[in-house]
Motif scaffolding. Sequence first.
Motif, short mmCIF file in Angstrom:
data_model
loop_
_atom_site.label_atom_id
_atom_site.label_comp_id
_atom_site.label_asym_id
_atom_site.label_seq_id
_atom_site.Cartn_x
_atom_site.Cartn_y
_atom_site.Cartn_z
N THR A 49 0.86 -1.18 0.00
CA THR A 49 0.00 0.00 0.00
C THR A 49 0.89 1.23 0.00
O THR A 49 1.75 1.38 0.87
CB THR A 49 -0.92 0.04 1.24
N ILE A 50 0.70 2.08 -0.99
CA ILE A 50 1.43 3.35 -1.07
C ILE A 50 0.40 4.45 -1.20
O ILE A 50 -0.33 4.51 -2.20
CB ILE A 50 2.43 3.38 -2.24
N GLN A 51 0.32 5.30 -0.19
CA GLN A 51 -0.62 6.43 -0.16
C GLN A 51 -2.05 5.99 -0.52
O GLN A 51 -2.62 6.48 -1.49
CB GLN A 51 -0.13 7.54 -1.05
N ASN A 52 -2.58 5.07 0.23
CA ASN A 52 -3.96 4.58 0.09
C ASN A 52 -4.23 3.82 -1.20
O ASN A 52 -5.37 3.53 -1.52
CB ASN A 52 -4.97 5.72 0.23
N ASN A 53 -3.21 3.51 -1.97
CA ASN A 53 -3.37 2.71 -3.18
C ASN A 53 -2.67 1.38 -2.94
O ASN A 53 -1.45 1.35 -2.84
CB ASN A 53 -2.76 3.45 -4.37
N PHE A 103 6.88 10.36 5.52
CA PHE A 103 5.92 9.28 5.35
C PHE A 103 6.12 8.23 6.44
O PHE A 103 7.26 7.90 6.79
CB PHE A 103 6.10 8.62 3.97
N GLN A 104 5.01 7.73 6.95
CA GLN A 104 5.07 6.64 7.91
C GLN A 104 5.16 5.34 7.13
O GLN A 104 4.47 5.16 6.12
CB GLN A 104 3.83 6.62 8.79
N LYS A 122 3.70 -0.83 3.81
CA LYS A 122 2.72 0.26 3.73
C LYS A 122 3.46 1.58 3.90
O LYS A 122 4.22 1.76 4.87
CB LYS A 122 1.68 0.08 4.84
N GLU A 124 2.56 5.62 4.00
CA GLU A 124 1.46 6.58 4.09
C GLU A 124 1.98 7.95 4.46
O GLU A 124 2.87 8.07 5.30
CB GLU A 124 0.42 6.13 5.12
N GLY A 125 1.39 9.01 3.90
CA GLY A 125 1.74 10.37 4.26
C GLY A 125 1.43 10.64 5.72
O GLY A 125 0.46 10.11 6.26
N LYS A 126 2.23 11.45 6.32
CA LYS A 126 2.03 11.75 7.74
C LYS A 126 0.97 12.81 7.92
O LYS A 126 0.80 13.71 7.20
CB LYS A 126 3.34 12.22 8.36
#
Length: 126
Positions: A49-53, A103-104, A122, A124-126
Amino acid sequence: MRLGKKIILAFLFGSAAMVAQANPDIVRAFSNGDMQQISSFLDSSVDLTIQNNGGTKSRGQAQDAIASFFRNHRPSNFSVTHKTEKEKSGLMMGMLYTSSGNFQVLILTKKDGFKEIIHQLKIEGK
């Protein structure tokens, strides 16, 4: 006897610290955005998962997606904020610092012999 207790305590705490240490090769690979090194840790199938994708990707698809992310967000550092390890699995959480923000990152690994294999990643942006 006091010295014996200190030695035992030092051994126990030292062993616990060793178990909780993050794999330095994985940390360095993410810090540098080194896809060749990261690829060497990817399982044949990765839950990515990269940025909700996200979704389940083959190693090649995961490599392409991570490389694309790194092209748009050049990594400058990766710091581990939490690491746990069990007999056959591990979890690493950290902060990826990039040219376009932080990014987390969550990395789940499994053991393949003595090697850690990333089977879930995974970002995800912080």
